[in-house]
Enzyme design. Structure first.
Site, PDB file in Angstrom:
ATOM      1  N   ASP A  96     -28.955 -11.330 -20.492  1.00 59.12           N
ATOM      2  CA  ASP A  96     -29.419 -12.245 -21.077  1.00 59.12           C
ATOM      3  C   ASP A  96     -30.067 -13.326 -20.299  1.00 59.12           C
ATOM      4  OD1 ASP A  96     -29.343 -13.547 -23.280  1.00 59.12           O
ATOM      5  OD2 ASP A  96     -27.960 -14.714 -23.674  1.00 59.12           O
ATOM      6  N   ALA A 156     -27.874 -25.538 -19.601  1.00 58.37           N
ATOM      7  CA  ALA A 156     -27.938 -24.633 -19.168  1.00 58.37           C
ATOM      8  C   ALA A 156     -28.710 -23.496 -19.581  1.00 58.37           C
ATOM      9  CB  ALA A 156     -29.208 -25.913 -18.131  1.00 58.37           C
ATOM     10  N   TRP A 157     -29.849 -22.758 -19.112  1.00 64.62           N
ATOM     11  CA  TRP A 157     -29.668 -21.627 -19.176  1.00 64.62           C
ATOM     12  C   TRP A 157     -29.804 -20.451 -17.927  1.00 64.62           C
ATOM     13  CZ3 TRP A 157     -33.309 -20.536 -16.253  1.00 64.62           C
ATOM     14  CH2 TRP A 157     -34.509 -21.398 -15.577  1.00 64.62           C
ATOM     15  N   LYS A 181     -22.255 -26.046 -26.862  1.00 65.37           N
ATOM     16  CA  LYS A 181     -23.798 -25.220 -27.567  1.00 65.37           C
ATOM     17  C   LYS A 181     -24.794 -24.977 -26.617  1.00 65.37           C
ATOM     18  CE  LYS A 181     -27.769 -26.950 -27.606  1.00 65.37           C
ATOM     19  NZ  LYS A 181     -27.901 -25.768 -27.228  1.00 65.37           N
ATOM     20  N   PRO A 182     -24.456 -23.629 -25.853  1.00 68.90           N
ATOM     21  CA  PRO A 182     -25.135 -23.142 -25.105  1.00 68.90           C
ATOM     22  C   PRO A 182     -26.554 -22.563 -24.581  1.00 68.90           C
ATOM     23  CG  PRO A 182     -23.497 -21.443 -25.974  1.00 68.90           C
ATOM     24  CD  PRO A 182     -23.963 -22.620 -26.695  1.00 68.90           C
ATOM     25  N   SER A 183     -27.254 -22.888 -24.133  1.00 74.13           N
ATOM     26  CA  SER A 183     -28.484 -22.666 -24.528  1.00 74.13           C
ATOM     27  C   SER A 183     -29.609 -22.379 -25.142  1.00 74.13           C
ATOM     28  CB  SER A 183     -29.574 -22.788 -22.732  1.00 74.13           C
ATOM     29  OG  SER A 183     -31.044 -22.323 -22.985  1.00 74.13           O
ATOM     30  N   GLU A 255     -25.740 -33.878 -15.756  1.00 75.08           N
ATOM     31  CA  GLU A 255     -25.271 -32.735 -14.167  1.00 75.08           C
ATOM     32  C   GLU A 255     -27.840 -32.242 -14.482  1.00 75.08           C
ATOM     33  OE1 GLU A 255     -24.032 -32.050 -11.547  1.00 75.08           O
ATOM     34  OE2 GLU A 255     -22.204 -33.088 -12.469  1.00 75.08           O
ATOM     35  N   GLY A 257     -32.286 -32.350 -13.539  1.00 76.34           N
ATOM     36  CA  GLY A 257     -32.576 -31.843 -12.240  1.00 76.34           C
ATOM     37  C   GLY A 257     -32.738 -32.014 -11.063  1.00 76.34           C
ATOM     38  N   CYS A 289     -30.236 -25.853  -9.858  1.00 71.65           N
ATOM     39  CA  CYS A 289     -30.382 -27.117 -10.087  1.00 71.65           C
ATOM     40  C   CYS A 289     -30.549 -27.644  -9.056  1.00 71.65           C
ATOM     41  CB  CYS A 289     -30.095 -27.363 -10.849  1.00 71.65           C
ATOM     42  SG  CYS A 289     -28.179 -27.546  -9.941  1.00 71.65           S
ATOM     43  N   LYS A 459     -29.290 -40.800  -8.115  1.00 67.87           N
ATOM     44  CA  LYS A 459     -30.680 -40.940  -8.902  1.00 67.87           C
ATOM     45  C   LYS A 459     -30.822 -40.679 -10.325  1.00 67.87           C
ATOM     46  CE  LYS A 459     -33.235 -40.523  -4.874  1.00 67.87           C
ATOM     47  NZ  LYS A 459     -34.124 -41.011  -3.884  1.00 67.87           N
TER      48      LYS A 459
HETATM   49  P1  NAD Z   1     -33.372 -28.758 -20.520  1.00 68.62           P
HETATM   50  O1  NAD Z   1     -32.963 -29.604 -20.694  1.00 68.62           O
HETATM   51  O2  NAD Z   1     -34.872 -28.265 -21.221  1.00 68.62           O
HETATM   52  O3  NAD Z   1     -32.144 -28.017 -22.016  1.00 68.62           O
HETATM   53  C1  NAD Z   1     -30.852 -27.867 -21.347  1.00 68.62           C
HETATM   54  C2  NAD Z   1     -29.887 -28.012 -22.832  1.00 68.62           C
HETATM   55  O4  NAD Z   1     -30.181 -29.055 -23.341  1.00 68.62           O
HETATM   56  C3  NAD Z   1     -30.063 -26.862 -23.536  1.00 68.62           C
HETATM   57  O5  NAD Z   1     -29.290 -26.560 -23.600  1.00 68.62           O
HETATM   58  C4  NAD Z   1     -31.288 -27.501 -25.031  1.00 68.62           C
HETATM   59  O6  NAD Z   1     -30.595 -26.908 -26.243  1.00 68.62           O
HETATM   60  C5  NAD Z   1     -29.832 -28.977 -25.044  1.00 68.62           C
HETATM   61  N1  NAD Z   1     -31.191 -30.499 -25.468  1.00 68.62           N
HETATM   62  C6  NAD Z   1     -32.180 -29.888 -25.534  1.00 68.62           C
HETATM   63  N2  NAD Z   1     -32.874 -30.913 -25.348  1.00 68.62           N
HETATM   64  C7  NAD Z   1     -31.920 -31.984 -26.365  1.00 68.62           C
HETATM   65  C8  NAD Z   1     -31.487 -33.216 -27.336  1.00 68.62           C
HETATM   66  N3  NAD Z   1     -32.106 -33.949 -27.131  1.00 68.62           N
HETATM   67  N4  NAD Z   1     -30.639 -33.104 -27.783  1.00 68.62           N
HETATM   68  C9  NAD Z   1     -29.269 -32.596 -27.404  1.00 68.62           C
HETATM   69  N5  NAD Z   1     -29.384 -31.303 -26.742  1.00 68.62           N
HETATM   70  C10 NAD Z   1     -30.740 -31.393 -25.975  1.00 68.62           C
HETATM   71  O7  NAD Z   1     -32.742 -27.627 -19.313  1.00 68.62           O
HETATM   72  P2  NAD Z   1     -33.382 -26.211 -19.692  1.00 68.62           P
HETATM   73  O8  NAD Z   1     -34.138 -25.912 -18.971  1.00 68.62           O
HETATM   74  O9  NAD Z   1     -32.392 -24.980 -20.163  1.00 68.62           O
HETATM   75  O10 NAD Z   1     -32.329 -26.056 -17.886  1.00 68.62           O
HETATM   76  C11 NAD Z   1     -33.575 -26.696 -16.527  1.00 68.62           C
HETATM   77  C12 NAD Z   1     -33.055 -27.846 -15.615  1.00 68.62           C
HETATM   78  O11 NAD Z   1     -31.913 -27.794 -16.603  1.00 68.62           O
HETATM   79  C13 NAD Z   1     -33.356 -28.009 -14.953  1.00 68.62           C
HETATM   80  O12 NAD Z   1     -34.300 -28.967 -14.717  1.00 68.62           O
HETATM   81  C14 NAD Z   1     -32.474 -27.770 -14.031  1.00 68.62           C
HETATM   82  O13 NAD Z   1     -32.268 -28.880 -13.111  1.00 68.62           O
HETATM   83  C15 NAD Z   1     -31.571 -28.516 -14.867  1.00 68.62           C
HETATM   84  N6  NAD Z   1     -30.519 -28.019 -14.339  1.00 68.62           N
HETATM   85  C16 NAD Z   1     -28.928 -28.364 -14.006  1.00 68.62           C
HETATM   86  C17 NAD Z   1     -28.591 -28.409 -13.276  1.00 68.62           C
HETATM   87  C18 NAD Z   1     -27.387 -29.644 -12.373  1.00 68.62           C
HETATM   88  O14 NAD Z   1     -25.841 -28.879 -12.574  1.00 68.62           O
HETATM   89  N7  NAD Z   1     -27.433 -30.267 -12.447  1.00 68.62           N
HETATM   90  C19 NAD Z   1     -27.120 -26.992 -13.243  1.00 68.62           C
HETATM   91  C20 NAD Z   1     -28.788 -26.522 -13.841  1.00 68.62           C
HETATM   92  C21 NAD Z   1     -29.253 -26.596 -14.469  1.00 68.62           C
END
Ligand code: NAD
Length: 492
Positions: A96, A156-157, A181-183, A255, A257, A289, A459
């Site tokens: 996946d 996130a994915w 809700k998974p990505s 959590e 970026g 992240c 921050k």
């Molecule tokens: P994303 O923000 O695009 O999506 C994350 C999740 O939010 C997905 O499941 C998506 O469907 C959902 N989503 C999007 N818009 C939404 C809304 N308006 N309301 C509710 N849900 C919504 O992020 P991504 O591209 O899946 O993942 C990458 C990002 O995640 C990077 O910025 C990374 O740094 C961050 N990340 C942070 C951590 C941490 O623990 N701090 C861990 C992993 C990834």
């Protein structure tokens, strides 16, 4: 892709203890190494969202009355089931996400298991306190730690199974119900967790999985019966979720970026620091992240450090993620590849190229989302590759002269997720930790996240912490009860 058919969990949603095919639009799930579709997932409809929230609400009423020791037993059993299935779920995660199987086999499922066992151990010990404020025989009080209700986890994915475990284990240990809700990019492994919870005896409705994009996430947050949301995602999404949660004043954990600094002083063990810098940039193809994507190396050791870093980076193996020798698989999706590739193409104008990762051609996987590990020395700290979160394997290498200078440059970012320092000087190491503006910090290591330690950002990198006992605060609320032992003197 038929060779992977036996890995697939029942699709698409898990609602009220049952797998549900769903009525929503079917969306293809693709393997990032080939961009070939291997199954369809249906995104949740409004009716399915309603059904899941109602199931979670009813499940919560059962679960909050379940003895904490019994909750713990179910979480332990779930961990045991996942342990037995580690290799199969790791293969599914690689299918996946495209992440190398050598990583998913030892990190992704295992870190979810760690969370289940850690929070199981806390489930039966979350008691309140007796508070004596009236002397030996007067009034007294007590506190109760209560669950919040229906909690929503949005992931996130990059670490789908880990996030499913990190969010659901503390939520369930505290007596809440959860809808995860998974990505939309990596929908599958959460269903394996649902299967394990079910077999472990979790009552129906306590854990549910709904598939879909941000629309489904937003509908869940806006639902009046939802008490809390925990997101792992980008800072832009975090800000939208905070706004969506505001009208109902819902509890929120974010959590987000980062663009984290890793500082290497001239007394550091260089080989170890080079290993740390590589781990902090190339693990999971740079899609972590907390990655230390800004590596600051003291000018006295910069050339030796760079030479070792380049030599070891050149030896990295990029390729078929199912080959156990592979250290870097493809990026997760074509849209994400396009974003990272744009940074790769712009990088030569923004700094000196020390190692050009480029876009490798992998035989038999010509349509995959391939990038190689790249190292640049940006012209200055303000170049886009040095300031923006790329979420790919591009390392920015800087030099510095002294502690104050590097601290101010390291902290000069909107993010504050992580920070690291390599030095043999104990005083300096702790001084740096005191002054680094980041939530998750490391001395002489990087990116290790044991479940016992809280993890989260300062921050614009987040709100609240996951893991450790701090996660219990995020999934519970305290009630304060005053007990009057005698007649009260009222002022009227
Ligand atoms: P994303 O923000 O695009 O999506 C994350 C999740 O939010 C997905 O499941 C998506 O469907 C959902 N989503 C999007 N818009 C939404 C809304 N308006 N309301 C509710 N849900 C919504 O992020 P991504 O591209 O899946 O993942 C990458 C990002 O995640 C990077 O910025 C990374 O740094 C961050 N990340 C942070 C951590 C941490 O623990 N701090 C861990 C992993 C990834």
């Amino acid at each position: 892709m038929s060779q992977f058919a036996d890995l697939l969990p029942p699709l698409s949603h898990f609602i009220n203890g049952r797998f549900v095919t769903g009525e929503g639009a079917a969306v293809a799930d693709v393997h990032p190494a080939t961009n070939e579709a291997f199954c369809d997932i249906r995104w949740a409809t409004d009716a399915e969202i309603e059904e899941a929230v109602a199931a979670a609400k009813a499940g919560f009423e059962v679960w909050r009355r379940t003895r904490p020791a019994e909750r713990a037993r179910i979480l332990y059993r779930t961990a045991q089931i996942l342990r037995e299935r580690n290799d199969a779920i790791a293969r599914l995660e690689t299918l996946d996400t495209g992440k190398a199987l050598q990583e998913t086999t030892v990190v992704d499922v295992i870190s979810a298991i760690d969370a289940l066992e850690y929070f199981a151990a806390h489930a039966a010990t979350m008691n309140g306190e007796h508070v004596a404020f009236g002397g030996m025989e007067g009034d007294w009080g007590y506190t109760v730690r209560e669950p919040l209700g229906v909690c929503v986890g949005i992931a996130a994915w990059n670490y789908p199974m880990q996030m499913a475990g990190w969010k659901s284990a503390p939520a369930l240990a505290c007596g809440n119900a959860m809808i995860l809700k998974p990505s939309e990019t990596t929908p599958l492994s959460a269903l394996c967790l649902a299967q394990a919870y079910k077999e472990a005896g979790l009552p129906d409705g306590v854990f549910n999985v709904l598939q879909g994009d941000g629309r489904v996430g937003a509908a869940l947050i806006g639902h009046p019966d939802v008490a809390k949301v925990s997101l792992t995602g980008s800072s832009a999404t975090g800000s939208k979720i905070l706004a969506a949660a505001a009208p109902g004043l819902k509890k929120v954990t974010l959590e987000l970026g980062g663009k984290s600094p890793l500082v290497v002083f001239d007394d550091a063990d260089i080989d170890s620091a080079v290993g740390g810098a590589m781990l902090a940039n190339f693990y999971s193809t740079g899609q972590v992240c907390s990655n230390g994507t800004r590596v600051f190396v003291h000018e006295k050791i910069r050339d030796r450090f760079a030479e070792k870093l380049i030599r070891r980076t050149e030896a990295m193996i990029v390729g078929d993620p199912f080959d156990m020798a592979t250290q870097m698989g493809p990026l997760v999706s074509r849209p994400h590849f396009d974003k990272v590739a744009a940074y790769y193409r712009a990088a030569p104008e923004q700094g000196e190229c020390l190692h050009d990762g480029g876009f490798p051609e992998i035989q038999g996987f010509e349509n995959g989302n391939w990038v190689g590990p790249a190292i640049y020395a940006p012209k200055d700290d303000d170049q886009p590759i040095a300031r923006e979160e790329i979420f790919g394997p591009l390392l920015s290498l800087f030099t510095f002269r002294d502690e104050d200078e590097v601290l101010s440059r390291a902290n000069d970012t909107i993010y504050g997720l992580a920070a690291g320092v390599y030095t043999q000087d104990l005083g300096r190491a702790h001084r740096m930790m005191q002054r680094m503006k980041a939530g998750s910090c490391w001395i002489n290591t990087f990116n290790v996240t044991p479940v016992e330690m809280p993890f989260g950002g300062h921050k614009q990198s987040g709100l609240g912490m996951e893991n450790g006992k701090w996660a219990l605060d995020a999934y519970s609320q305290v009630k304060s009860v005053h007990v009057a032992m005698g007649p009260m003197q009222y002022p009227y």
